[in-house]
Design an enzyme around this catalytic site. Sequence first.
Site, PDB file in Angstrom:
ATOM      1  N   GLY A  12       0.814  -1.209   0.000  1.00 25.23           N
ATOM      2  CA  GLY A  12       0.000   0.000   0.000  1.00 25.23           C
ATOM      3  C   GLY A  12       0.847   1.258   0.000  1.00 25.23           C
ATOM      4  N   SER A  14       1.633   3.349  -2.218  1.00 28.08           N
ATOM      5  CA  SER A  14       1.232   4.482  -3.079  1.00 28.08           C
ATOM      6  C   SER A  14       0.052   5.256  -2.495  1.00 28.08           C
ATOM      7  CB  SER A  14       0.844   3.965  -4.467  1.00 28.08           C
ATOM      8  OG  SER A  14      -0.119   2.920  -4.347  1.00 28.08           O
ATOM      9  N   TYR A 146     -15.592  -3.883   7.206  1.00 22.86           N
ATOM     10  CA  TYR A 146     -14.207  -3.403   7.348  1.00 22.86           C
ATOM     11  C   TYR A 146     -13.693  -3.694   8.749  1.00 22.86           C
ATOM     12  CZ  TYR A 146     -10.522   0.238   7.677  1.00 22.86           C
ATOM     13  OH  TYR A 146      -9.341   0.935   7.865  1.00 22.86           O
ATOM     14  N   ARG A 218     -14.316  13.517  16.222  1.00 22.66           N
ATOM     15  CA  ARG A 218     -13.233  12.695  15.694  1.00 22.66           C
ATOM     16  C   ARG A 218     -11.888  13.221  16.155  1.00 22.66           C
ATOM     17  NH1 ARG A 218     -17.107  10.178  14.710  1.00 22.66           N
ATOM     18  NH2 ARG A 218     -17.805   9.203  12.745  1.00 22.66           N
TER      19      ARG A 218
HETATM   20  P1  NAP Z   1      -5.239   4.382   0.443  1.00 26.55           P
HETATM   21  O1  NAP Z   1      -4.744   5.766   0.292  1.00 26.55           O
HETATM   22  O2  NAP Z   1      -6.550   3.996  -0.121  1.00 26.55           O
HETATM   23  O3  NAP Z   1      -4.119   3.391  -0.167  1.00 26.55           O
HETATM   24  C1  NAP Z   1      -4.398   2.011  -0.244  1.00 26.55           C
HETATM   25  C2  NAP Z   1      -3.157   1.332  -0.741  1.00 26.55           C
HETATM   26  O4  NAP Z   1      -3.403  -0.073  -0.810  1.00 26.55           O
HETATM   27  C3  NAP Z   1      -2.750   1.800  -2.134  1.00 26.55           C
HETATM   28  O5  NAP Z   1      -1.352   1.819  -2.227  1.00 26.55           O
HETATM   29  C4  NAP Z   1      -3.329   0.710  -3.016  1.00 26.55           C
HETATM   30  O6  NAP Z   1      -2.645   0.549  -4.247  1.00 26.55           O
HETATM   31  C5  NAP Z   1      -3.118  -0.509  -2.134  1.00 26.55           C
HETATM   32  N1  NAP Z   1      -4.011  -1.610  -2.482  1.00 26.55           N
HETATM   33  C6  NAP Z   1      -5.360  -1.620  -2.413  1.00 26.55           C
HETATM   34  N2  NAP Z   1      -5.826  -2.804  -2.827  1.00 26.55           N
HETATM   35  C7  NAP Z   1      -4.741  -3.559  -3.177  1.00 26.55           C
HETATM   36  C8  NAP Z   1      -4.559  -4.866  -3.688  1.00 26.55           C
HETATM   37  N3  NAP Z   1      -5.603  -5.677  -3.935  1.00 26.55           N
HETATM   38  N4  NAP Z   1      -3.309  -5.311  -3.933  1.00 26.55           N
HETATM   39  C9  NAP Z   1      -2.244  -4.496  -3.684  1.00 26.55           C
HETATM   40  N5  NAP Z   1      -2.339  -3.247  -3.189  1.00 26.55           N
HETATM   41  C10 NAP Z   1      -3.585  -2.792  -2.954  1.00 26.55           C
HETATM   42  O7  NAP Z   1      -5.274   3.954   1.973  1.00 26.55           O
HETATM   43  P2  NAP Z   1      -4.618   4.666   3.249  1.00 26.55           P
HETATM   44  O8  NAP Z   1      -5.552   5.706   3.763  1.00 26.55           O
HETATM   45  O9  NAP Z   1      -3.199   5.002   2.938  1.00 26.55           O
HETATM   46  O10 NAP Z   1      -4.656   3.453   4.314  1.00 26.55           O
HETATM   47  C11 NAP Z   1      -3.490   2.694   4.557  1.00 26.55           C
HETATM   48  C12 NAP Z   1      -3.823   1.783   5.730  1.00 26.55           C
HETATM   49  O11 NAP Z   1      -4.204   2.581   6.861  1.00 26.55           O
HETATM   50  C13 NAP Z   1      -4.992   0.846   5.450  1.00 26.55           C
HETATM   51  O12 NAP Z   1      -4.718  -0.434   5.984  1.00 26.55           O
HETATM   52  C14 NAP Z   1      -6.154   1.508   6.200  1.00 26.55           C
HETATM   53  O13 NAP Z   1      -7.119   0.546   6.590  1.00 26.55           O
HETATM   54  C15 NAP Z   1      -5.456   2.116   7.372  1.00 26.55           C
HETATM   55  N6  NAP Z   1      -6.148   3.250   8.017  1.00 26.55           N
HETATM   56  C16 NAP Z   1      -6.459   4.362   7.274  1.00 26.55           C
HETATM   57  C17 NAP Z   1      -7.127   5.430   7.904  1.00 26.55           C
HETATM   58  C18 NAP Z   1      -7.486   6.687   7.145  1.00 26.55           C
HETATM   59  O14 NAP Z   1      -8.164   7.550   7.728  1.00 26.55           O
HETATM   60  N7  NAP Z   1      -7.078   6.835   5.896  1.00 26.55           N
HETATM   61  C19 NAP Z   1      -7.441   5.349   9.271  1.00 26.55           C
HETATM   62  C20 NAP Z   1      -7.073   4.206   9.976  1.00 26.55           C
HETATM   63  C21 NAP Z   1      -6.428   3.155   9.337  1.00 26.55           C
HETATM   64  P3  NAP Z   1      -3.064   1.463  -5.534  1.00 26.55           P
HETATM   65  O15 NAP Z   1      -2.571   2.832  -5.233  1.00 26.55           O
HETATM   66  O16 NAP Z   1      -2.343   0.816  -6.684  1.00 26.55           O
HETATM   67  O17 NAP Z   1      -4.564   1.374  -5.645  1.00 26.55           O
HETATM   68  O1  GFB Z   2     -14.003  10.133   7.530  1.00 27.64           O
HETATM   69  P1  GFB Z   2     -15.377   9.626   7.598  1.00 27.64           P
HETATM   70  O2  GFB Z   2     -16.079   9.313   6.312  1.00 27.64           O
HETATM   71  O3  GFB Z   2     -15.435   8.283   8.412  1.00 27.64           O
HETATM   72  O4  GFB Z   2     -16.240  10.709   8.433  1.00 27.64           O
HETATM   73  P2  GFB Z   2     -15.684   7.911   9.923  1.00 27.64           P
HETATM   74  C1  GFB Z   2     -17.632  10.595   8.441  1.00 27.64           C
HETATM   75  C2  GFB Z   2     -18.226  11.750   9.235  1.00 27.64           C
HETATM   76  O5  GFB Z   2     -18.021  12.993   8.507  1.00 27.64           O
HETATM   77  C3  GFB Z   2     -19.726  11.570   9.361  1.00 27.64           C
HETATM   78  C4  GFB Z   2     -19.303  13.507   8.081  1.00 27.64           C
HETATM   79  O6  GFB Z   2     -20.172  12.206  10.524  1.00 27.64           O
HETATM   80  C5  GFB Z   2     -20.224  12.295   8.114  1.00 27.64           C
HETATM   81  O7  GFB Z   2     -21.584  12.755   8.267  1.00 27.64           O
HETATM   82  N1  GFB Z   2     -19.186  14.070   6.717  1.00 27.64           N
HETATM   83  C6  GFB Z   2     -19.619  15.280   6.357  1.00 27.64           C
HETATM   84  C7  GFB Z   2     -18.620  13.472   5.650  1.00 27.64           C
HETATM   85  N2  GFB Z   2     -19.379  15.499   5.056  1.00 27.64           N
HETATM   86  C8  GFB Z   2     -18.738  14.373   4.584  1.00 27.64           C
HETATM   87  C9  GFB Z   2     -18.218  14.003   3.324  1.00 27.64           C
HETATM   88  O8  GFB Z   2     -18.294  14.748   2.336  1.00 27.64           O
HETATM   89  N3  GFB Z   2     -17.597  12.801   3.237  1.00 27.64           N
HETATM   90  C10 GFB Z   2     -17.497  11.962   4.305  1.00 27.64           C
HETATM   91  N4  GFB Z   2     -16.845  10.773   4.144  1.00 27.64           N
HETATM   92  N5  GFB Z   2     -18.012  12.269   5.537  1.00 27.64           N
HETATM   93  C11 GFB Z   2     -14.525   5.802   9.014  1.00 27.64           C
HETATM   94  C12 GFB Z   2     -14.787   4.328   8.819  1.00 27.64           C
HETATM   95  O9  GFB Z   2     -15.510   6.341   9.864  1.00 27.64           O
HETATM   96  O10 GFB Z   2     -13.276   6.004   9.631  1.00 27.64           O
HETATM   97  C13 GFB Z   2     -13.730   3.735   7.963  1.00 27.64           C
HETATM   98  O11 GFB Z   2     -16.065   4.147   8.217  1.00 27.64           O
HETATM   99  C14 GFB Z   2     -12.341   4.200   8.315  1.00 27.64           C
HETATM  100  O12 GFB Z   2     -13.825   2.327   8.070  1.00 27.64           O
HETATM  101  C15 GFB Z   2     -12.252   5.647   8.745  1.00 27.64           C
HETATM  102  O13 GFB Z   2     -11.770   3.387   9.303  1.00 27.64           O
HETATM  103  C16 GFB Z   2     -10.935   5.955   9.411  1.00 27.64           C
HETATM  104  O14 GFB Z   2     -14.620   8.490  10.777  1.00 27.64           O
HETATM  105  O15 GFB Z   2     -17.079   8.158  10.287  1.00 27.64           O
END
Ligand code: NAP
Ligand code: GFB
Length: 324
Positions: A12, A14, A146, A218
């Site tokens: 992941g 990228s 998830y 959050r």
């Molecule tokens: P992201 O921006 O969506 O990046 C996902 C990465 O996984 C990309 O590099 C993607 O490759 C790769 N990937 C997806 N499906 C794949 C597959 N089938 N085979 C190989 N590679 C694959 O995600 P992120 O936000 O960086 O999240 C990284 C980690 O942090 C995840 O495990 C996520 O659950 C965790 N996390 C994220 C958040 C958040 O708020 N973003 C919060 C808590 C935990 P491509 O670029 O080629 O698609």
């Molecule tokens: O980041 P988010 O989508 O995920 O935030 P969660 C959702 C909150 O932001 C809700 C409000 O209260 C939405 O009503 N919101 C307002 C919006 N405008 C927007 C919008 O344009 N886009 C989005 N996405 N939300 C996620 C989990 O929960 O947390 C995932 O569902 C992941 O699995 C992520 O782990 C870190 O924080 O609610």
Amino acid sequence: MSGEESVILVTGGSGLVGKAIEWVVENDKSERFGKRPGEKWVFLTSKDGDLRKPDEAKAIFEKYKPTHVIHLAAMVGGLFKNMKYKLDFLRENLLINDNVLEFSKQYEVKKVVSCLSTCIFPDKTSYPIDETMVHNGPPHESNFGYAHGKRLIDIQNRAYHEQYGCNFTSVIPTNVFGPHDNYSLEDSHVLPGLTHKCYLAKKNGTPFVVGGTGKPLRQFIYSRDLAKLFIWTLREYQEIDPIILSVGEKDEVSIKDVADAIVKAVDFQGEYSFDTSRADGQYKKTASNEKLMKYLPDFEFTPFDQAVKESVEWFVENYETCRK
Ligand code: NAP
Ligand code: GFB
């Protein structure tokens, strides 16, 4: 990690978090977080191989023979994407995680750090949430696919450790944001989604509409701060049990606070409104970072408004090419 040749594979690589780790490895000059002599860092994208497929996953391990793995690859998305694709989030991530952990064992990887999330904790719980509470009850309905897939990583880590002595651990980040995020208007997380929406409202003179009531709370961590904590976890954290990587409880903000910060960073002059027909998701998931602070009492998080400003600036500069 000793000075001998280490091959650190970042699945992941990228994505939002992977690109932040790459930035820190290349730009941080400190001994604690910067690249060290003898380290070879490999940042994978899905073009290097689809980790859902065992043969492609094995080929990656055969090619790179990693000594360490930071496992980020996953199907990822915000609340609305999670509500739509619960089976896909569960199954795709189960397939990816099983392949990465099994081939890490087969190729005798010295350490794997995988990734959970603070949104997988029980919905009915006491606060603040801590690392001991991961499995204490069902997750929020909105993302149970998830959440269960992610929870299983902790179970797998403990089973690989008990049966094979594998050094597999995990971290539990709170909501992450920063450069190279996914800015999809529908499937992204709230901060990049609202950034994109506010940018278009300013550009087109159209209303800026925030989903939900704006009341949910959050904790947000800047991706480049999280990246440093990932590198620290790989090098110095020795437990199999997960560790929450988050700002403190006092840094919790409301979704309205987020929208206000984005309006300020985008310099949007219009009014904005809330579409309360859209889901709020979990009201709160307040996590404690006490365990992290005991390990790293001096770690400094980037101030939220500064991090939002840097993220918005990156989005505007990279609008044509970013994921949206
Ligand atoms: P992201 O921006 O969506 O990046 C996902 C990465 O996984 C990309 O590099 C993607 O490759 C790769 N990937 C997806 N499906 C794949 C597959 N089938 N085979 C190989 N590679 C694959 O995600 P992120 O936000 O960086 O999240 C990284 C980690 O942090 C995840 O495990 C996520 O659950 C965790 N996390 C994220 C958040 C958040 O708020 N973003 C919060 C808590 C935990 P491509 O670029 O080629 O698609
Ligand atoms: O980041 P988010 O989508 O995920 O935030 P969660 C959702 C909150 O932001 C809700 C409000 O209260 C939405 O009503 N919101 C307002 C919006 N405008 C927007 C919008 O344009 N886009 C989005 N996405 N939300 C996620 C989990 O929960 O947390 C995932 O569902 C992941 O699995 C992520 O782990 C870190 O924080 O609610």
